[in-house]
Design an enzyme around this catalytic site. Sequence first.
Site: not given
Length: 456
Positions: A16, A23, A73, A103, A140, A333, A351, A387, A440
């Site tokens: 379900r 589940k 089982q 559950d 029940g 990060r 990071k 990098y 620069r």
Amino acid sequence: MTNRYAVVMAAGKGTRMKSKLYKVLHPVAGKPMVQHIADQLESCGIDEIVTIVGHGAELVKEQLGSGISYALQEEQLGTGHAVMQAEEALGGKEGTTIVVSGDTPLLTAATMDKLLEHHEKQQAKATILTAHAEDPSGYGRVLRERDDSVLKIVEQKDADEREKQIREINTGTYCFDNRTLFETLKQVGNDNAQGEYYLPDVVGILHDKGEEIHAYQSEDFNETMGVNDRAALSAAEKQMKLRINEHWMREGVTIVDPEQTYIGTDVTIGADTVLEPGTILRGEVSIGADCHIGPHTEVSESRIADGTTIRQSVVHQSSIGARVQIGPFAHLRPETSLGDDVRVGNFVELKKMTMGNKSKASHLSYLGDAEIGSGVNVGCGSITVNYDGKNKFLTTIEDDAFIGCNSNLIAPVTVGAGSYVAAGSTITDDVPGESLAIARERQTIKNGYLKNKDSH
């Protein structure tokens, strides 16, 4: 003290749920349902937990780990058949066994402990965990004798009009004398429409033999909720969220809007911290006292010291010192570590880096794979260029350095203590301490250039 054992029912696929995920592995407050049950049982001082696995067995084992026993089982032939699979591990042992479904994530150690204590005090052969339901439809009903022992459990379809008015319902959690449980399971038949072996039949067999059958009523119906579909999963999530939030408010944390605040089960928070709406705290998060988190901030797997403020930002797998100011709109990060009195402003991404006390990057910067000392100022638009397309390299900025706006630091590179990098520079070589680096193009002005151009 009586030996205590537990059988956790976790073999069902849960059709379900309409999900590829089994589940009991669906999370509530960031933790799989079956893990909630295992954690609560361990708090009860259970000597041995046997988890019944079937569908997704390896995934369930991977989640719960090696400290728990497992029984397979292979065919799902009912709840009684599931418990039978634990006989090899528990059969013949003296003590009490609690049987609980994987559950039911809201079930607490306190309730299970009270159930166990009631069962042992009454010296019962079986004790049923019940609850009072305002609307008992579908459950029940528990019929009691005058002495409060259990007469029987009547399923909804078999109940007469008087029995349907009973609001004490069977939750599906039980305690048994362990030897009696496995001896009686051998007498359970499958002569029913489903051809299955039902655990409640053990209660009926024991009653017919004149054995003591008792019930313990949970104080909170919501705690006994079973999750069979996504709607129930959402309801369990809401209940868990409110439970956790109420706990922290009673511990001295201000939660401005509990309905709009999410706190995971493994979070700790110091007193006088304020959580604004939209705050999400996931995984193992430790937040100190006098912090201010949010609004609209996500923190996961991180440590935050006292007096820190984080606004409209994301922090993941990071360590943050005291009195730090983060945000708005910053992104920390993994493997970021900030000292005390640091300032990380809007649209700054960090990071795998460290930043010493009283350093700051106030806006619009990327600082990755870097070691930044204390008292450093990183100007707007500055980047550690870490990098080269294949490898990542380290940038080191020593104490009290000043990085001018719009600077590129091409790693691997070191900027020495007390040095200045002029705005707009691209630094490719190490800068000695107490130096000024200018990298620069020299400004050139051509007077009248546009006027002369237009005359041609």
